[in-house]
Design an enzyme around this catalytic site. Structure first.
Site, mmCIF file in Angstrom:
data_model
loop_
_atom_site.group_PDB
_atom_site.id
_atom_site.type_symbol
_atom_site.label_atom_id
_atom_site.label_comp_id
_atom_site.label_asym_id
_atom_site.label_seq_id
_atom_site.Cartn_x
_atom_site.Cartn_y
_atom_site.Cartn_z
ATOM 1 N N ARG A 182 -1.835 -17.109 -1.141
ATOM 2 C CA ARG A 182 -0.947 -16.086 -1.698
ATOM 3 C C ARG A 182 0.506 -16.451 -1.367
ATOM 4 O O ARG A 182 0.773 -17.292 -0.510
ATOM 5 C CB ARG A 182 -1.265 -14.690 -1.105
ATOM 6 C CG ARG A 182 -2.663 -14.163 -1.455
ATOM 7 C CD ARG A 182 -2.775 -13.800 -2.929
ATOM 8 N NE ARG A 182 -4.102 -13.328 -3.297
ATOM 9 C CZ ARG A 182 -5.087 -14.083 -3.794
ATOM 10 N NH1 ARG A 182 -4.908 -15.401 -3.965
ATOM 11 N NH2 ARG A 182 -6.245 -13.560 -4.139
ATOM 12 N N ASN A 210 6.914 12.124 -1.855
ATOM 13 C CA ASN A 210 6.029 13.258 -1.532
ATOM 14 C C ASN A 210 5.348 13.092 -0.170
ATOM 15 O O ASN A 210 4.567 13.952 0.247
ATOM 16 C CB ASN A 210 4.995 13.485 -2.648
ATOM 17 C CG ASN A 210 4.122 12.267 -2.879
ATOM 18 O OD1 ASN A 210 4.070 11.366 -2.040
ATOM 19 N ND2 ASN A 210 3.423 12.235 -4.006
ATOM 20 N N ALA A 265 7.879 4.637 -6.037
ATOM 21 C CA ALA A 265 6.744 5.541 -5.832
ATOM 22 C C ALA A 265 5.545 5.147 -6.697
ATOM 23 O O ALA A 265 5.671 5.020 -7.916
ATOM 24 C CB ALA A 265 7.163 6.974 -6.160
ATOM 25 N N TYR A 282 -4.847 -0.583 -11.538
ATOM 26 C CA TYR A 282 -3.554 -0.611 -10.849
ATOM 27 C C TYR A 282 -2.567 -1.484 -11.634
ATOM 28 O O TYR A 282 -1.461 -1.052 -11.977
ATOM 29 C CB TYR A 282 -3.726 -1.120 -9.410
ATOM 30 C CG TYR A 282 -2.420 -1.489 -8.748
ATOM 31 C CD1 TYR A 282 -1.471 -0.511 -8.460
ATOM 32 C CD2 TYR A 282 -2.115 -2.811 -8.427
ATOM 33 C CE1 TYR A 282 -0.250 -0.852 -7.865
ATOM 34 C CE2 TYR A 282 -0.912 -3.161 -7.842
ATOM 35 C CZ TYR A 282 0.017 -2.175 -7.561
ATOM 36 O OH TYR A 282 1.222 -2.517 -6.990
ATOM 37 N N GLY A 307 -12.899 -10.411 -8.051
ATOM 38 C CA GLY A 307 -11.551 -10.282 -8.612
ATOM 39 C C GLY A 307 -10.442 -10.876 -7.759
ATOM 40 O O GLY A 307 -9.281 -10.579 -8.009
ATOM 41 N N ASP A 308 -10.774 -11.688 -6.754
ATOM 42 C CA ASP A 308 -9.744 -12.348 -5.936
ATOM 43 C C ASP A 308 -9.501 -13.756 -6.481
ATOM 44 O O ASP A 308 -10.283 -14.671 -6.215
ATOM 45 C CB ASP A 308 -10.240 -12.489 -4.481
ATOM 46 C CG ASP A 308 -9.596 -11.481 -3.551
ATOM 47 O OD1 ASP A 308 -8.647 -10.798 -3.977
ATOM 48 O OD2 ASP A 308 -10.063 -11.387 -2.406
HETATM 49 N N1 LIG Z 1 3.363 -3.897 -0.816
HETATM 50 C C1 LIG Z 1 3.213 -4.881 -1.683
HETATM 51 O O1 LIG Z 1 2.867 -6.006 -1.327
HETATM 52 C C2 LIG Z 1 3.495 -4.644 -3.153
HETATM 53 C C3 LIG Z 1 3.298 -5.687 -4.056
HETATM 54 C C4 LIG Z 1 3.574 -5.485 -5.406
HETATM 55 C C5 LIG Z 1 4.050 -4.253 -5.838
HETATM 56 N N2 LIG Z 1 4.208 -3.236 -4.937
HETATM 57 C C6 LIG Z 1 4.711 -1.949 -5.425
HETATM 58 O O2 LIG Z 1 5.855 -1.624 -4.647
HETATM 59 C C7 LIG Z 1 5.970 -0.212 -4.489
HETATM 60 C C8 LIG Z 1 6.133 0.129 -3.019
HETATM 61 O O3 LIG Z 1 5.027 -0.386 -2.306
HETATM 62 P P1 LIG Z 1 4.859 -0.085 -0.752
HETATM 63 O O4 LIG Z 1 4.005 -1.166 -0.190
HETATM 64 O O5 LIG Z 1 6.184 0.183 -0.174
HETATM 65 O O6 LIG Z 1 3.992 1.248 -0.818
HETATM 66 P P2 LIG Z 1 4.103 2.577 0.064
HETATM 67 O O7 LIG Z 1 2.843 3.343 -0.171
HETATM 68 O O8 LIG Z 1 4.490 2.262 1.467
HETATM 69 O O9 LIG Z 1 5.307 3.344 -0.630
HETATM 70 C C9 LIG Z 1 5.140 4.134 -1.793
HETATM 71 C C10 LIG Z 1 5.802 5.465 -1.507
HETATM 72 O O10 LIG Z 1 5.742 6.275 -2.683
HETATM 73 C C11 LIG Z 1 5.401 7.601 -2.311
HETATM 74 N N3 LIG Z 1 4.787 8.183 -3.518
HETATM 75 C C12 LIG Z 1 3.671 7.770 -4.168
HETATM 76 N N4 LIG Z 1 3.485 8.520 -5.270
HETATM 77 C C13 LIG Z 1 4.509 9.411 -5.333
HETATM 78 C C14 LIG Z 1 4.886 10.430 -6.245
HETATM 79 N N5 LIG Z 1 4.150 10.694 -7.325
HETATM 80 N N6 LIG Z 1 6.004 11.155 -5.991
HETATM 81 C C15 LIG Z 1 6.756 10.898 -4.888
HETATM 82 N N7 LIG Z 1 6.450 9.941 -3.987
HETATM 83 C C16 LIG Z 1 5.341 9.198 -4.211
HETATM 84 C C17 LIG Z 1 4.472 7.445 -1.120
HETATM 85 O O11 LIG Z 1 4.440 8.595 -0.313
HETATM 86 C C18 LIG Z 1 5.113 6.264 -0.402
HETATM 87 O O12 LIG Z 1 6.087 6.660 0.521
HETATM 88 C C19 LIG Z 1 4.742 0.387 -5.157
HETATM 89 O O13 LIG Z 1 5.112 0.772 -6.458
HETATM 90 C C20 LIG Z 1 3.769 -0.783 -5.222
HETATM 91 O O14 LIG Z 1 2.889 -0.655 -6.314
HETATM 92 C C21 LIG Z 1 3.940 -3.403 -3.605
#
Ligand SMILES: NC(=O)c1ccc[n+]([C@@H]2O[C@H](COP(=O)([O-])OP(=O)(O)OC[C@H]3O[C@@H](n4cnc5c(N)ncnc54)[C@H](O)[C@@H]3O)[C@@H](O)[C@H]2O)c1
Length: 339
Positions: free
Chosen positions: A227, A37, A80, A147, A290-291
């Site tokens: 980390r 989105n 997402a 989360y 919480g860290d």
């Molecule tokens: N970045 C990290 O270190 C990390 C660590 C653990 C888990 N995660 C998980 O990995 C995934 C990706 O993380 P990221 O860092 O790339 O985040 P990001 O925000 O860069 O990517 C998430 C994407 O999902 C899209 N999005 C969110 N809700 C949506 C919806 N309802 N419909 C359509 N699109 C939607 C956003 O526009 C975005 O492009 C997430 O699920 C996050 O929880 C990330």
């Protein structure tokens, strides 16, 4: 490796980890449709012309149904989500809606179309405060914020769908994603940015005044939090392997994706100074609620199940592409050292 290319729906594929994974999937011959989105994603993060970007919500069942009709997906890779831990505490419903309810609506369409392979972005936040280090998958999953809860709920829903209609899933619990593509075309681009490595580098470009060092009195060798930083290309590789595992009939799996190497905040700052040749402006601040002092993965289960291991173990290998990316956003004028 399945013989034929897969048709894959990648949700959140215009985001940070999703866009790196999309590039790898395409390079392996798979056909990819991205559903994002663009609330946090970026159109320009989709660099391959063969990839169709559909701007819309994961929970929009009419849209998702039309995509399934058109593309007959073999698998879904679900990135997402919203991922701001602090915001999830102040606005939990936003997180349960986006991270839990929307995937339920997506899964209902998968069930309708008989699509039974799902790769899920889970997180080390599902463990909460670990009972032992390094963290194995046997560690109890007791998230300490909405989360983490919103992600754990999806893991449980996936297990129930496995029993009910044969869904097979890979719950990949990432530690701290970092780095960017080697060619510098894509990188980490969150707004707001809360992750340590980009914030350290943003303190060098002047985008922020300084980086906050939250707590120097932890029971760790240098007093700062530790980390596990995992290169985004290593994460992408794990998704490819998980897809291949499921597509060739493999059972559901849940595993950590980390390096198994703990790196402290001070070590990240030192690495950034070494890579850039610049001095990082730091402000000492008190601990954040919480860290936990240390979160480090035991990544051995992923090696056993998927034959996957992180290739990048030295954090400088993550800082370097992150700096190349951030620096390129500023016309490269901050690069003191040759990258
Ligand atoms: N970045 C990290 O270190 C990390 C660590 C653990 C888990 N995660 C998980 O990995 C995934 C990706 O993380 P990221 O860092 O790339 O985040 P990001 O925000 O860069 O990517 C998430 C994407 O999902 C899209 N999005 C969110 N809700 C949506 C919806 N309802 N419909 C359509 N699109 C939607 C956003 O526009 C975005 O492009 C997430 O699920 C996050 O929880 C990330």
């Amino acid at each position: 490796m399945p013989n034929s290319p897969l048709s894959i729906l990648v949700t959140g594929g215009a985001g940070y980890i999703g866009s790196h994974t999309v590039r790898l999937l395409v390079s392996q011959g798979h056909r990819v449709v991205v559903l994002d989105n663009l609330v946090y994603g970026h159109r320009q993060a989709i660099v391959d012309e063969s990839v169709r970007l559909v701007v819309g919500d994961v929970g929009d069942q009419a849209l998702v149904r039309s995509l399934f009709k058109e593309h007959s997906f073999d698998a879904v890779v679900h990135f997402a989500a919203f991922a701001y831990v602090g915001e999830s505490v102040t606005n939990p419903l936003k997180y349960y809606e986006n991270n839990t309810s929307e995937p339920i609506r997506l899964l209902a369409i998968m069930q309708e179309f008989g699509c039974r392979c799902f790769v899920f972005s889970s997180t080390c936040a599902t463990y909460g405060v670990p009972v032992a280090l390094p963290i194995t998958e046997a560690n109890p999953q007791q998230p300490i914020n909405p989360y983490g809860q919103s992600k754990l709920m999806v893991e449980k829903i996936l297990a129930d769908c496995a029993v009910a209609w044969g869904l097979r899933s890979a719950c990949l619990r990432y530690f701290n994603a970092s780095g960017g593509s080697e060619d510098g075309l894509i990188g980490e681009d969150h707004d707001p940015e809360t992750h340590l490595i980009p914030r350290v580098l943003m303190a060098l470009t002047g985008e922020i005044e300084h980086v906050d060092l939250f707590g120097t009195d932890y029971e760790t060798p240098d007093g700062t939090c530790i980390r596990d930083y995992i290169h985004v290309d290593d994460l992408a590789e794990a998704h490819l392997r998980a897809l291949e595992h499921l597509a060739s009939g493999g059972e559901s799996i849940s595993c950590n994706l980390g390096t198994g190497v703990g790196v402290s905040v001070k070590e990240i700052i030192a690495a950034a100074e070494e890579v850039t040749g610049l001095k990082v402006p730091v402000r000492i601040a008190s601990r954040r609620e919480g860290d936990p002092p240390s979160l480090v993965a035991d990544p051995s289960l992923a090696a056993t199940l998927l034959g996957w291991r992180a290739r990048h173990l030295d954090v400088r290998e993550m800082v370097r592409p992150a700096w190349r990316w951030i620096s390129s956003q500023h016309g490269g004028r901050y690069s003191k050292n040759d990258l």
